[in-house]
Design an enzyme around this catalytic site. Structure first.
Site, PDB file in Angstrom:
ATOM      1  N   LYS A  39      84.571  25.268  37.914  1.00  0.00           N
ATOM      2  CA  LYS A  39      84.618  26.529  38.798  1.00  0.00           C
ATOM      3  C   LYS A  39      83.782  26.394  39.983  1.00  0.00           C
ATOM      4  O   LYS A  39      84.207  26.492  41.089  1.00  0.00           O
ATOM      5  CB  LYS A  39      84.158  27.715  38.212  1.00  0.00           C
ATOM      6  N   LYS A  64      85.747  16.407  36.933  1.00  0.00           N
ATOM      7  CA  LYS A  64      86.043  17.386  35.886  1.00  0.00           C
ATOM      8  C   LYS A  64      86.361  18.490  36.369  1.00  0.00           C
ATOM      9  O   LYS A  64      86.172  19.222  37.403  1.00  0.00           O
ATOM     10  CB  LYS A  64      84.675  17.612  35.018  1.00  0.00           C
ATOM     11  N   LYS A 111      73.774  20.420  41.494  1.00  0.00           N
ATOM     12  CA  LYS A 111      73.785  21.623  42.048  1.00  0.00           C
ATOM     13  C   LYS A 111      73.006  21.890  43.228  1.00  0.00           C
ATOM     14  O   LYS A 111      73.189  22.618  44.380  1.00  0.00           O
ATOM     15  CB  LYS A 111      73.560  22.733  40.800  1.00  0.00           C
TER      16      LYS A 111
HETATM   17  P1  TYM Z   1      79.261  26.271  30.966  1.00  0.00           P
HETATM   18  O1  TYM Z   1      79.221  27.587  31.049  1.00  0.00           O
HETATM   19  O2  TYM Z   1      79.357  25.346  32.324  1.00  0.00           O
HETATM   20  O3  TYM Z   1      80.380  25.832  30.193  1.00  0.00           O
HETATM   21  C1  TYM Z   1      80.748  26.321  28.850  1.00  0.00           C
HETATM   22  C2  TYM Z   1      81.190  25.038  28.029  1.00  0.00           C
HETATM   23  O4  TYM Z   1      82.475  24.493  28.560  1.00  0.00           O
HETATM   24  C3  TYM Z   1      82.397  22.703  28.667  1.00  0.00           C
HETATM   25  N1  TYM Z   1      83.162  22.353  29.821  1.00  0.00           N
HETATM   26  C4  TYM Z   1      84.114  21.580  29.821  1.00  0.00           C
HETATM   27  N2  TYM Z   1      84.504  20.768  28.961  1.00  0.00           N
HETATM   28  C5  TYM Z   1      85.314  19.767  29.005  1.00  0.00           C
HETATM   29  N3  TYM Z   1      85.949  19.681  30.322  1.00  0.00           N
HETATM   30  C6  TYM Z   1      85.536  20.492  31.381  1.00  0.00           C
HETATM   31  N4  TYM Z   1      86.271  20.198  32.496  1.00  0.00           N
HETATM   32  C7  TYM Z   1      84.487  21.232  31.197  1.00  0.00           C
HETATM   33  N5  TYM Z   1      84.005  22.481  31.873  1.00  0.00           N
HETATM   34  C8  TYM Z   1      82.974  22.747  31.137  1.00  0.00           C
HETATM   35  C9  TYM Z   1      80.823  22.732  28.881  1.00  0.00           C
HETATM   36  O5  TYM Z   1      80.629  21.468  28.489  1.00  0.00           O
HETATM   37  C10 TYM Z   1      80.387  23.858  28.188  1.00  0.00           C
HETATM   38  O6  TYM Z   1      80.462  23.369  26.752  1.00  0.00           O
HETATM   39  N6  TYM Z   1      74.409  25.072  29.965  1.00  0.00           N
HETATM   40  C11 TYM Z   1      75.650  25.502  29.363  1.00  0.00           C
HETATM   41  C12 TYM Z   1      75.612  26.755  28.585  1.00  0.00           C
HETATM   42  C13 TYM Z   1      74.418  26.733  27.695  1.00  0.00           C
HETATM   43  C14 TYM Z   1      74.490  26.262  26.483  1.00  0.00           C
HETATM   44  C15 TYM Z   1      73.345  26.255  25.779  1.00  0.00           C
HETATM   45  C16 TYM Z   1      75.350  25.304  25.576  1.00  0.00           C
HETATM   46  C17 TYM Z   1      73.363  27.610  27.539  1.00  0.00           C
HETATM   47  N7  TYM Z   1      72.537  27.500  26.731  1.00  0.00           N
HETATM   48  C18 TYM Z   1      72.689  26.146  24.568  1.00  0.00           C
HETATM   49  C19 TYM Z   1      75.050  24.927  24.271  1.00  0.00           C
HETATM   50  C20 TYM Z   1      73.816  25.272  24.056  1.00  0.00           C
HETATM   51  C21 TYM Z   1      76.734  25.566  30.579  1.00  0.00           C
HETATM   52  O7  TYM Z   1      76.195  25.989  31.654  1.00  0.00           O
HETATM   53  O8  TYM Z   1      78.139  25.821  29.912  1.00  0.00           O
END
Ligand code: TYM
Length: 337
Positions: A202, A199, A116
């Site tokens: 967004k 992957k 990022k």
């Molecule tokens: P975020 O908001 O980017 O994504 C939410 C969840 O979707 C999963 N994901 C995917 N899984 C499979 N294939 C893909 N192409 C794909 N794109 C997104 C992500 O792995 C995620 O599980 N940092 C985290 C949010 C967070 C969090 C936490 C998660 C904050 N605190 C505590 C677990 C525990 C995030 O930005 O997810």
């Protein structure tokens, strides 16, 4: 009864408007299943969203939209605790303690930060983006979570959480549960329709590469039909040689609750066109009621806000206890409350 169950915690950012198929198949679908068997805590991580510039009104709207989508996928506030991260101030409070437990070099190795920050440039990269994974560590440890259901891209952040929990426990005595990642192999990484080697995301995919759950079904059908497939014509699950077809097979199998092998068999001898047409239909059948339910929740913001307030209250009772223990362990003088 809930207390005998293992605990899960996870979060999703409210930044993207509509969730995409990667979010759903990689994470949220498991959240829905786990609320039946686990003591489940799920949150919309609005504090994490602040690591990149946000329009305040949009952020507020997107936070409600994210909660509405989570409810529309089947999360049930009677079966799980659903809340907004900033409603539970303990997240930011424990995060500071965790920052002081984390090495600068250790935080510098986080690949999501490196991706990022290189995309945005040093001047537009906030310190918050750097400490983002440590807030995530606090998110998880506050709830003493046994497992964290996420997609593959979050594995490194769970690993960091484990390291910091062990370090804290080693230094101050047993305090935190060391969590395990809960990552389903089949759907750990859903790929971009236009570039099936990366992957679906967004922030980095083109709109044509993403199946947005709230998209008009016709738009999704068009994207699926123009998905990049592979040379040859055989429908076979082979992520190395046929990443495009394999991605479509994974999505179709998961949405229809069958194995990839069964889908492979069904399409033996058929062409890519048939697979794409059927997938477009399955996605549209799934997405139409999902969009309608999301709209219903959004049309009644008072009910939505009160569900979230109740969730925050439940979450806080757990988080406050853990924070008090951690503050005590590190030697902070108790204040009067
Ligand atoms: P975020 O908001 O980017 O994504 C939410 C969840 O979707 C999963 N994901 C995917 N899984 C499979 N294939 C893909 N192409 C794909 N794109 C997104 C992500 O792995 C995620 O599980 N940092 C985290 C949010 C967070 C969090 C936490 C998660 C904050 N605190 C505590 C677990 C525990 C995030 O930005 O997810």
């Amino acid at each position: 009864m809930a207390n005998d169950r293992p605990r899960v915690l996870s979060g999703i950012q409210p930044t993207s408007g509509s969730f995409h198929m990667g979010n759903y198949l990689g994470a949220v679908r498991q959240w829905v299943a786990l609320q039946e068997t686990h003591d489940a805590f799920y949150m919309v991580v609005d504090l994490h969203a602040l690591t990149l510039p946000q329009d305040p009104r949009e952020l507020r709207a997107n936070t409600r939209l994210a909660a509405a989508q989570l409810l529309a996928t089947g999360l049930d506030p009677e079966r799980c605790t659903l809340f907004v991260q900033s409603h539970v101030p303990e997240h930011a409070q424990l995060s500071w303690v965790m920052e002081c437990m984390t090495g600068f070099g250790e935080a510098s190795r986080m690949t999501q930060f490196k991706d990022k920050s290189s995309r945005h440039g040093a001047d537009r990269t906030s310190v918050g983006l750097f400490t983002y994974p440590i807030l995530q560590v606090a998110d998880i440890l506050l709830y003493q979570a046994d497992q964290v259901p996420v997609g593959e891209d979050q594995r490194q952040h769970i690993e960091l959480t484990r390291n910091i929990a062990e370090r804290f426990n080693g230094r101050y005595g047993e305090t935190f549960t060391v969590p395990e990642p809960y990552i389903l192999r089949e759907t750990a990484k859903i790929f971009d329709l236009q570039d099936p080697t990366v992957k679906m995301s967004k922030s980095s995919s083109s709109p044509k590469g993403i199946i947005d759950l709230l998209d008009d079904p016709k738009a999704s059908a068009k994207k699926i039909k123009s998905a990049v497939t592979d040379t040859g014509s055989e429908i076979r699950f082979d992520p190395e040689q046929k990443p495009g077809v394999s991605n479509l097979l994974t999505i179709l199998a998961t949405l229809t609750d069958v194995t990839v092998a069964e889908v492979e068999q069904k399409y033996a001898g058929k062409g890519y066109g048939a697979l794409k047409t059927d997938l477009a239909e399955v996605v549209s059948e799934w997405a139409a009621p999902f969009s309608a339910r999301t709209r219903e929740y959004l049309d009644d913001p008072e009910t939505l806000d009160s569900l979230l307030a109740e969730g925050a209250e439940k979450a806080r009772s757990v988080a406050a206890e853990t924070l008090a223990q951690a503050y005590d362990k590190v030697g902070l003088l108790p204040g009067k409350h």
